[in-house]
Enzyme design. Structure first.
Site, PDB file in Angstrom:
ATOM      1  N   LYS A  10     -10.322   0.215  -2.358  1.00 53.45           N
ATOM      2  CA  LYS A  10     -10.222  -0.040  -0.923  1.00 53.45           C
ATOM      3  C   LYS A  10     -10.499   1.241  -0.140  1.00 53.45           C
ATOM      4  O   LYS A  10      -9.649   2.115  -0.057  1.00 53.45           O
ATOM      5  CB  LYS A  10      -8.825  -0.565  -0.565  1.00 53.45           C
ATOM      6  CG  LYS A  10      -8.609  -0.796   0.939  1.00 53.45           C
ATOM      7  CD  LYS A  10      -7.203  -1.309   1.227  1.00 53.45           C
ATOM      8  CE  LYS A  10      -6.914  -1.359   2.719  1.00 53.45           C
ATOM      9  NZ  LYS A  10      -5.552  -1.867   3.021  1.00 53.45           N
TER      10      LYS A  10
ATOM     11  N   LYS B  23      -6.982   3.256  -3.279  1.00 55.75           N
ATOM     12  CA  LYS B  23      -7.354   3.245  -1.861  1.00 55.75           C
ATOM     13  C   LYS B  23      -7.587   4.675  -1.401  1.00 55.75           C
ATOM     14  O   LYS B  23      -6.839   5.582  -1.763  1.00 55.75           O
ATOM     15  CB  LYS B  23      -6.229   2.581  -1.062  1.00 55.75           C
ATOM     16  CG  LYS B  23      -6.427   2.544   0.444  1.00 55.75           C
ATOM     17  CD  LYS B  23      -5.252   1.813   1.100  1.00 55.75           C
ATOM     18  CE  LYS B  23      -5.279   1.921   2.616  1.00 55.75           C
ATOM     19  NZ  LYS B  23      -4.126   1.256   3.251  1.00 55.75           N
TER      20      LYS B  23
ATOM     21  N   ASP C 296       0.857  -1.186   0.000  1.00 57.96           N
ATOM     22  CA  ASP C 296       0.000   0.000   0.000  1.00 57.96           C
ATOM     23  C   ASP C 296       0.891   1.232   0.000  1.00 57.96           C
ATOM     24  O   ASP C 296       1.501   1.565   1.023  1.00 57.96           O
ATOM     25  CB  ASP C 296      -0.905   0.017   1.242  1.00 57.96           C
ATOM     26  CG  ASP C 296      -1.952  -1.097   1.234  1.00 57.96           C
ATOM     27  OD1 ASP C 296      -1.686  -2.160   0.645  1.00 57.96           O
ATOM     28  OD2 ASP C 296      -3.025  -0.893   1.842  1.00 57.96           O
TER      29      ASP C 296
END
Length: 318
Positions: free
Chosen positions: A254, A218, A155
């Protein structure tokens, strides 16, 4: 400007150079703020029947990236989190495992050891998380270290300063290079939408990350408020839906930060179904970044099955 590892042929012109990228991003349709907020609010009022609710709870559990990202994290805490990821409710073996455990790079080896052979992913934040304020060399070293330690997902955070200054080519190239450094690991690109200010910026940043090869987009690091919101997630779901329409490729979304209750999680699942489509109702394409959500999902699951509220004493509380 560097090309992504596998540039989508349908959008090759958009990434030819800095001016082409700017022209493409600023040529995207503007987001109707009132429209997206009203639709998010409307879908959020949908009710779900009991049988469907139990299915939704189990689906949400299977989509959780169980996360600990604190300076006080220890190997013992990560081992405990991994145990919970494998058996979220020790008394109910039919509860599905979560999708991933997300930790800092120096905790990846511990998580990888505990989760080996389970099918649960080990995710690691990287690239000078959460600020992203470092040199590219350090960001790439951070990424390579996490992957070397056993991360199957990374991430990363984009450079919001560069993005907000209009240096889209710099942000694009950083994502491309981090993606290359990931090797076989999947890349989730954190936009930190709370700092992007407008929905139009969220749409541009979403497309920028997709063009550069991000496997997921995300919302947030969880360290900035506001974090995930339904309207922002709608905009990002629209981006991956439109990306598939143009390229045939499936990319994930996400939302992370601030999603704490089963009621909230179900609102997001409804949004996924209605905005992107049922194909995205899959842990490979939609995740919740959460540390406390799982506890409420487990309590509400027991309530659905037992007919009464069990309370927090019946599940482990992080």
């Amino acid at each position: 400007m560097a090309a992504p590892t596998t540039p989508p042929s349908a959008l090759a012109d958009a990434v030819r150079d800095e001016s082409s990228l700017r022209r493409f991003l600023h040529g995207l349709p503007g987001v109707d703020q009132v429209g997206v907020e009203q639709r998010a609010a409307g879908l959020g009022t949908r009710s779900i029947k009991k049988a469907s609710k139990l299915h939704a709870i189990d689906l949400a559990i299977s989509m959780v990236d169980l996360t600990t990202l604190e300076g006080a994290d220890t190997a013992g805490k990560v081992r405990g989190l991994a145990a919970k990821a494998k058996r979220p409710d020790p008394e109910r073996p039919d509860v599905p495992p979560v999708a991933a455990v997300c930790v800092y790079p120096d905790m990846v080896a511990t998580a990888a050891k505990e989760l080996q052979g389970t099918g649960i992913n080990v995710a690691s934040v990287a690239t000078a998380f959460p600020s992203g304020r470092s040199t590219l060399d350090i960001k790439l070293a951070d990424t390579r270290f996490a992957v070397r330690e056993g991360a199957s997902e990374v991430d990363m955070v984009i450079d919001r300063g560069a993005f907000l200054s209009g240096r889209y080519g710099q942000v694009f190239e950083e994502i491309v290079k981090v993606k290359e450094a990931c090797g076989d690991a999947h890349l989730k690109v954190i936009l930190e939408t709370g700092e992007l200010v407008t929905y139009d910026n969220v749409r541009r940043a979403s497309w920028l990350a997709l063009l550069a090869g991000g496997d997921f987009i995300k919302t947030s690091t969880g360290k900035v408020q506001p974090a995930a919101t339904l309207p922002v997630t709608h905009v990002m779901l629209q981006a991956v839906r439109d990306w598939k329409a143009q390229t045939g490729e499936l990319r994930g979304v996400k939302p992370a930060g601030g999603i704490r209750t089963t009621k909230d999680a179900i609102k997001y699942l409804v949004a996924v179904h209605e905005v992107a489509g049922p194909e995205w109702l899959d842990p490979h394409l939609f995740r919740f970044g959460a540390s406390t959500l799982l506890n409420d999902l487990l309590m509400q699951r027991r309530t659905q099955l037992d007919g009464h509220y069990s309370g927090p004493d019946y599940v482990t509380v992080d």
